[in-house]
Write a protein that holds these residues in place. Structure first.
Motif, PDB file in Angstrom:
ATOM      1  N   THR A 228       0.815  -1.218   0.000  1.00  0.00           N
ATOM      2  CA  THR A 228       0.000   0.000   0.000  1.00  0.00           C
ATOM      3  C   THR A 228       0.848   1.268   0.000  1.00  0.00           C
ATOM      4  OG1 THR A 228      -0.135  -0.097   2.429  1.00  0.00           O
ATOM      5  CG2 THR A 228      -1.914  -1.142   1.196  1.00  0.00           C
ATOM      6  N   SER A 229       2.170   1.135  -0.165  1.00  0.00           N
ATOM      7  CA  SER A 229       3.064   2.295  -0.106  1.00  0.00           C
ATOM      8  C   SER A 229       3.082   3.037  -1.434  1.00  0.00           C
ATOM      9  CB  SER A 229       4.477   1.835   0.255  1.00  0.00           C
ATOM     10  OG  SER A 229       5.399   2.882   0.083  1.00  0.00           O
ATOM     11  N   ASP A 230       2.890   4.346  -1.380  1.00  0.00           N
ATOM     12  CA  ASP A 230       2.940   5.144  -2.609  1.00  0.00           C
ATOM     13  C   ASP A 230       4.352   5.233  -3.169  1.00  0.00           C
ATOM     14  OD1 ASP A 230       3.870   6.638  -0.480  1.00  0.00           O
ATOM     15  OD2 ASP A 230       3.217   8.547  -1.332  1.00  0.00           O
ATOM     16  N   SER A 231       5.367   5.159  -2.301  1.00  0.00           N
ATOM     17  CA  SER A 231       6.741   5.275  -2.773  1.00  0.00           C
ATOM     18  C   SER A 231       7.278   3.966  -3.348  1.00  0.00           C
ATOM     19  CB  SER A 231       7.658   5.740  -1.629  1.00  0.00           C
ATOM     20  OG  SER A 231       7.623   4.807  -0.563  1.00  0.00           O
ATOM     21  N   TYR A 448      10.310  15.031   5.851  1.00  0.00           N
ATOM     22  CA  TYR A 448       9.328  15.373   6.870  1.00  0.00           C
ATOM     23  C   TYR A 448       8.034  15.879   6.234  1.00  0.00           C
ATOM     24  CZ  TYR A 448      13.467  14.915   9.723  1.00  0.00           C
ATOM     25  OH  TYR A 448      14.605  14.428  10.324  1.00  0.00           O
ATOM     26  N   GLN A 449       6.933  15.272   6.639  1.00  0.00           N
ATOM     27  CA  GLN A 449       5.628  15.637   6.097  1.00  0.00           C
ATOM     28  C   GLN A 449       5.161  16.943   6.754  1.00  0.00           C
ATOM     29  OE1 GLN A 449       4.068  13.126   3.747  1.00  0.00           O
ATOM     30  NE2 GLN A 449       6.243  12.638   3.842  1.00  0.00           N
ATOM     31  N   MET A 450       5.924  17.990   6.497  1.00  0.00           N
ATOM     32  CA  MET A 450       5.657  19.325   7.029  1.00  0.00           C
ATOM     33  C   MET A 450       5.842  20.322   5.891  1.00  0.00           C
ATOM     34  SD  MET A 450       7.783  19.083  10.622  1.00  0.00           S
ATOM     35  CE  MET A 450       7.571  17.716  11.760  1.00  0.00           C
ATOM     36  N   SER A 451       5.864  21.587   6.225  1.00  0.00           N
ATOM     37  CA  SER A 451       6.079  22.591   5.178  1.00  0.00           C
ATOM     38  C   SER A 451       7.533  22.576   4.736  1.00  0.00           C
ATOM     39  CB  SER A 451       5.712  23.976   5.707  1.00  0.00           C
ATOM     40  OG  SER A 451       6.646  24.398   6.688  1.00  0.00           O
ATOM     41  N   ALA A 452       7.790  23.151   3.545  1.00  0.00           N
ATOM     42  CA  ALA A 452       9.166  23.235   3.046  1.00  0.00           C
ATOM     43  C   ALA A 452      10.033  24.044   4.010  1.00  0.00           C
ATOM     44  CB  ALA A 452       9.171  23.869   1.659  1.00  0.00           C
ATOM     45  N   ARG A 453       9.469  25.106   4.564  1.00  0.00           N
ATOM     46  CA  ARG A 453      10.223  25.923   5.519  1.00  0.00           C
ATOM     47  C   ARG A 453      10.637  25.096   6.733  1.00  0.00           C
ATOM     48  NH1 ARG A 453       8.663  28.228  10.058  1.00  0.00           N
ATOM     49  NH2 ARG A 453       6.474  27.883   9.566  1.00  0.00           N
ATOM     50  N   GLU A 454       9.703  24.305   7.273  1.00  0.00           N
ATOM     51  CA  GLU A 454      10.029  23.488   8.439  1.00  0.00           C
ATOM     52  C   GLU A 454      11.059  22.418   8.091  1.00  0.00           C
ATOM     53  OE1 GLU A 454       6.133  23.202  11.233  1.00  0.00           O
ATOM     54  OE2 GLU A 454       5.826  22.647   9.134  1.00  0.00           O
ATOM     55  N   ASN A 455      10.991  21.857   6.877  1.00  0.00           N
ATOM     56  CA  ASN A 455      11.971  20.860   6.472  1.00  0.00           C
ATOM     57  C   ASN A 455      13.386  21.411   6.520  1.00  0.00           C
ATOM     58  OD1 ASN A 455      11.365  17.982   5.108  1.00  0.00           O
ATOM     59  ND2 ASN A 455       9.509  19.241   5.092  1.00  0.00           N
ATOM     60  N   GLY A 494       4.828  16.077   0.906  1.00  0.00           N
ATOM     61  CA  GLY A 494       4.482  14.676   1.123  1.00  0.00           C
ATOM     62  C   GLY A 494       3.009  14.404   0.888  1.00  0.00           C
ATOM     63  N   ARG A 495       2.660  13.133   0.910  1.00  0.00           N
ATOM     64  CA  ARG A 495       1.282  12.733   0.630  1.00  0.00           C
ATOM     65  C   ARG A 495       0.533  12.232   1.854  1.00  0.00           C
ATOM     66  NH1 ARG A 495       3.028   9.334  -4.737  1.00  0.00           N
ATOM     67  NH2 ARG A 495       3.215  11.098  -6.173  1.00  0.00           N
ATOM     68  N   LEU A 496       1.147  12.350   3.012  1.00  0.00           N
ATOM     69  CA  LEU A 496       0.514  11.811   4.210  1.00  0.00           C
ATOM     70  C   LEU A 496      -0.710  12.615   4.613  1.00  0.00           C
ATOM     71  CD1 LEU A 496       0.718   9.645   6.395  1.00  0.00           C
ATOM     72  CD2 LEU A 496       2.177  11.198   7.712  1.00  0.00           C
ATOM     73  N   PHE A 497      -0.668  13.944   4.404  1.00  0.00           N
ATOM     74  CA  PHE A 497      -1.778  14.809   4.810  1.00  0.00           C
ATOM     75  C   PHE A 497      -2.360  15.522   3.591  1.00  0.00           C
ATOM     76  CE2 PHE A 497       1.357  14.823   8.356  1.00  0.00           C
ATOM     77  CZ  PHE A 497       0.634  14.026   9.230  1.00  0.00           C
ATOM     78  N   GLN A 498      -3.603  15.943   3.753  1.00  0.00           N
ATOM     79  CA  GLN A 498      -4.289  16.605   2.643  1.00  0.00           C
ATOM     80  C   GLN A 498      -3.563  17.890   2.238  1.00  0.00           C
ATOM     81  OE1 GLN A 498      -8.387  17.255   3.632  1.00  0.00           O
ATOM     82  NE2 GLN A 498      -8.921  15.087   3.571  1.00  0.00           N
ATOM     83  N   GLY A 500      -0.785  18.080   0.619  1.00  0.00           N
ATOM     84  CA  GLY A 500       0.664  17.949   0.534  1.00  0.00           C
ATOM     85  C   GLY A 500       1.131  17.779  -0.906  1.00  0.00           C
ATOM     86  N   ARG A 501       2.305  18.303  -1.204  1.00  0.00           N
ATOM     87  CA  ARG A 501       2.897  18.196  -2.545  1.00  0.00           C
ATOM     88  C   ARG A 501       4.094  17.244  -2.459  1.00  0.00           C
ATOM     89  NH1 ARG A 501       3.184  21.285  -7.267  1.00  0.00           N
ATOM     90  NH2 ARG A 501       1.011  21.774  -6.735  1.00  0.00           N
ATOM     91  N   GLN A 502       4.042  16.162  -3.249  1.00  0.00           N
ATOM     92  CA  GLN A 502       5.147  15.202  -3.240  1.00  0.00           C
ATOM     93  C   GLN A 502       6.300  15.718  -4.088  1.00  0.00           C
ATOM     94  OE1 GLN A 502       6.867  13.283  -1.691  1.00  0.00           O
ATOM     95  NE2 GLN A 502       5.881  11.265  -1.829  1.00  0.00           N
ATOM     96  N   LEU A 503       7.522  15.449  -3.631  1.00  0.00           N
ATOM     97  CA  LEU A 503       8.730  15.873  -4.348  1.00  0.00           C
ATOM     98  C   LEU A 503       9.453  14.658  -4.919  1.00  0.00           C
ATOM     99  CD1 LEU A 503      10.207  18.444  -1.780  1.00  0.00           C
ATOM    100  CD2 LEU A 503       8.610  18.889  -3.660  1.00  0.00           C
ATOM    101  N   SER A 504      10.346  14.908  -5.845  1.00  0.00           N
ATOM    102  CA  SER A 504      11.206  13.846  -6.368  1.00  0.00           C
ATOM    103  C   SER A 504      12.306  13.568  -5.346  1.00  0.00           C
ATOM    104  CB  SER A 504      11.810  14.262  -7.698  1.00  0.00           C
ATOM    105  OG  SER A 504      12.745  15.328  -7.501  1.00  0.00           O
ATOM    106  N   GLY A 505      13.017  12.444  -5.542  1.00  0.00           N
ATOM    107  CA  GLY A 505      14.105  12.111  -4.630  1.00  0.00           C
ATOM    108  C   GLY A 505      15.178  13.179  -4.604  1.00  0.00           C
TER     109      GLY A 505
END
Length: 619
Positions: A228-231, A448-455, A494-498, A500-505
């Motif tokens: 069930t993993s998106d990654s 981290y499934q947070m904002s870009a600033r927090e990352n 990230g995709r964990l929360f509504q 969220g924008r997923q990034l490339s590696g």
């Protein structure tokens, strides 16, 4: 008749003694009291008060029935009957009020307790050494403690109060039933025991079964997460190993099912036998009552006390003994929590505080062995790296490169030798104060499934609002893509929360580099800093790294020799020892392991007929 299952012995070191249970009970009650004294007292008082109501209802009901019987002969007035009815209604209202207050206080107490215990678990996890998280047994304890935190501590407290309430109910109802005959109450009490004994035995067996399954259940959950993993979905689909994962997942289920079926069959057989024994004992008690009724020795009200009292006594006895069993089982789960909380923690603030920049780090005959293993990962490793110098670590997987990083950054302590900082033993200083002078990007960097600033700003949480510093770090890491995100640096990732924008590696890795640059540290550690980057991005990153390393102490780990050759000195690790050391040119001239590995990798870039050394791209 089917024999009951033999008790399963707990593993060595996990035997729970009576003294441990007593200590755990007191510790649990202290946890409950500390969570909310007011709600603890309210719950206890309302429970005990409500426990006296069943006997009061039985007695008033008996008076009403006897009164109705006498009313036919004119032996009691209508107003007297109304008075008894009013008392009965008042008891019902009082019971509802007590139940309402009891439920509200229990809910609020449970919420406070869950918060309090969860905070303790998280604080304990925060204080454990890194190697504890690499130990499967420790991780099992953490998961068991965290999984049961919502119900078990409260269950111990509420069941203990319920036991006291059950004794009040049993004593008061028993007084009423004892007036019906000397053998009636003992027979009813005896009829309550078989079912409770069976329930208790198989409740303990159920706990033991779940405990045995803890590790396998984690493996099964992991297998399910792979499906069930998106990654991971792309790789799983491409290699088409879904059937293999499903087969393994189902094999664990079938193993659990075999144990469950055996437990259910035995519990059902013994449960039926217990119900049969209880029915026979109640039949004997009923025959004695009917004999007295035939002789005119009891009234209609007395008979109602017997009929209603049977259910009340059986329910109370079942609750009483099940409560004891429940407390025991909950305390077994609480032992999981306490055994986790009792794990040795590492005080990261213990020692002298380190102040000022780090100018030199020296490994002097350093050895290291992971706990519960028999092999040294490092043996007699010695080297020195100075400010303004870049040191690269090279070696095959498992050579000890990452272990050196963990020792250098004080995540681990050496089992032999010394790590010196500015010529002083690092063990003198608190790990946390030393780590403030270090910044690192790990190979398995955090996403981290947070904002870009927090990352970026998590590297120094005291500067979370330093927008200028975050932007500067983003620029140095070449993470210009942030400007194109819907909300810029405030975009959730990230995709964990509504939302969220997923990034490339590669984008995630650039943010990890920005996080490294955000902390103004005198030591920079790069563990595979360009693994997820393309060639252009790697070149840009290396140029930035070259600029950052000029006045700092830098450690590099990379399998890409275009990165490694930037270092002033290179250590080649082989089986936990330093086999070669020197500059790129010196090691190439030596013609040893490094030269062979370099030539092997460079040959992939060299055109046919050309020398690998001549045609390898240089920065």
């Amino acid at each position: 008749m089917m024999m009951p299952p033999r008790p399963v012995k707990l593993p060595p070191g996990e035997r729970v003694t009576l003294a441990m249970l007593r200590a755990d009970l007191l510790h649990t009650l202290r946890l409950v009291w500390a969570a909310s004294p007011r709600h603890s007292v309210t719950y206890a008082l309302t429970t005990l008060a409500g426990s006296a109501l069943p006997a009061a209802n039985l007695y008033v009901g008996k008076l009403l029935l006897d009164g109705v019987a006498r009313a036919a002969g004119g032996g009691i007035t209508y107003s007297a009957l109304l008075g008894l009815l009013a008392v009965q209604v008042a008891l019902v209202v009082l019971g509802s009020l007590l139940s309402t207050v009891q439920n509200a206080s229990q809910q609020l107490l449970g919420d406070s307790l869950q918060h309090s215990v969860t905070r303790r678990i998280l604080e304990k996890a925060s204080g454990l050494s890194v190697d504890a998280f690499e130990n499967a047994d420790t991780y099992d304890r953490l998961q068991q403690a965290y999984r049961e935190v919502g119900s078990r501590p409260l269950g111990v407290a509420t069941q203990l109060v319920s036991l006291a309430g059950a004794l009040v109910t049993l004593g008061s109802v028993g007084v009423l039933m004892s007036r019906l005959g000397v053998w009636v109450l003992p027979l009813v009490l005896l009829a309550s025991l078989p079912g409770v004994i069976v329930s208790n035995r198989f409740g303990v067996e159920g706990y033991r079964m779940l405990r045995r399954q803890t590790h396998d259940a984690r493996v099964q959950n992991y297998l399910g997460s792979l499906l069930t993993s998106d990654s991971l979905v792309k790789e799983v689909r491409l290699f088409q190993f879904e059937p293999y994962l499903l087969t393994r997942w189902r094999s664990y289920y079938l193993g659990f099912r075999v144990q469950l079926e055996q437990l259910v069959r035995q519990r059902s057989a013994w449960g039926f036998a217990a119900a049969l024994a209880s029915a026979l004992l109640i039949g004997v008690a009923s025959a004695l009552i009917l004999a007295r009724a035939a002789r005119g020795q009891i009234t209609v009200g007395d008979f109602s006390v017997f009929v209603l009292g049977i259910a009340q006594v059986q329910g109370t006895v079942a609750g009483l003994l099940s409560g004891v069993s429940g407390i025991y089982q909950n305390l077994l789960y609480m032992r999981n929590l306490f055994s986790f909380l009792e794990l040795p923690a590492r005080d990261l603030d213990a020692g002298e505080p380190w102040r000022g920049p780090i100018d030199t780090i020296e490994f002097r005959e350093v050895s290291f062995r992971y706990p519960l293993t028999e092999r040294d990962v490092l043996r007699g490793v010695s080297f020195t790296v100075r400010r303004g110098q870049a040191l690269a670590l090279v070696g095959e997987n498992g050579a000890g490169k990452t272990t050196i990083v963990k020792l250098l950054t004080r995540l681990f302590e050496p089992t032999g030798g010394q790590v010196l900082i500015n010529g002083q033993d690092a063990a003198r200083f608190s790990p946390r104060s030393v780590q403030r002078e270090m910044s690192i990007i790990f190979q398995d960097f955090g996403q981290y499934q947070m904002s870009a600033r927090e990352n970026v700003a998590l590297a120094e949480v005291s500067r979370l609002e330093d927008a200028e510093g975050v932007q500067s770090a983003v620029d140095r890491a070449g993470a210009a893509f942030v400007e194109g995100l819907p909300q810029g640096l405030e975009t959730p990732l990230g995709r964990l929360f509504q939302g969220g924008r997923q990034l490339s590696g590669g984008q995630w890795q650039r943010l990890a580099l920005a996080r490294l640059y955000f902390r103004d540290a005198s030591v920079l550690v790069f563990d595979e800093p360009t693994a997820a980057l393309d060639a252009r991005a790697e070149f840009e990153t290396m140029e930035a790294l070259r600029a950052q390393a000029r006045d700092r102490l830098t450690l590099l780990i990379s399998h890409r020799f275009s990165t490694v050759r930037l270092a002033d000195d290179i250590l080649v690790l082989d089986g936990g020892v330093v086999s070669e050391a020197g500059s790129h040119e010196a090691l190439m001239a030596l013609g040893g392991t490094y030269a062979k590995l370099y030539a092997l990798q460079a040959s992939g870039y060299a055109p046919r007929g050309a020398s690998a050394e001549e045609d390898t791209p240089r920065m």
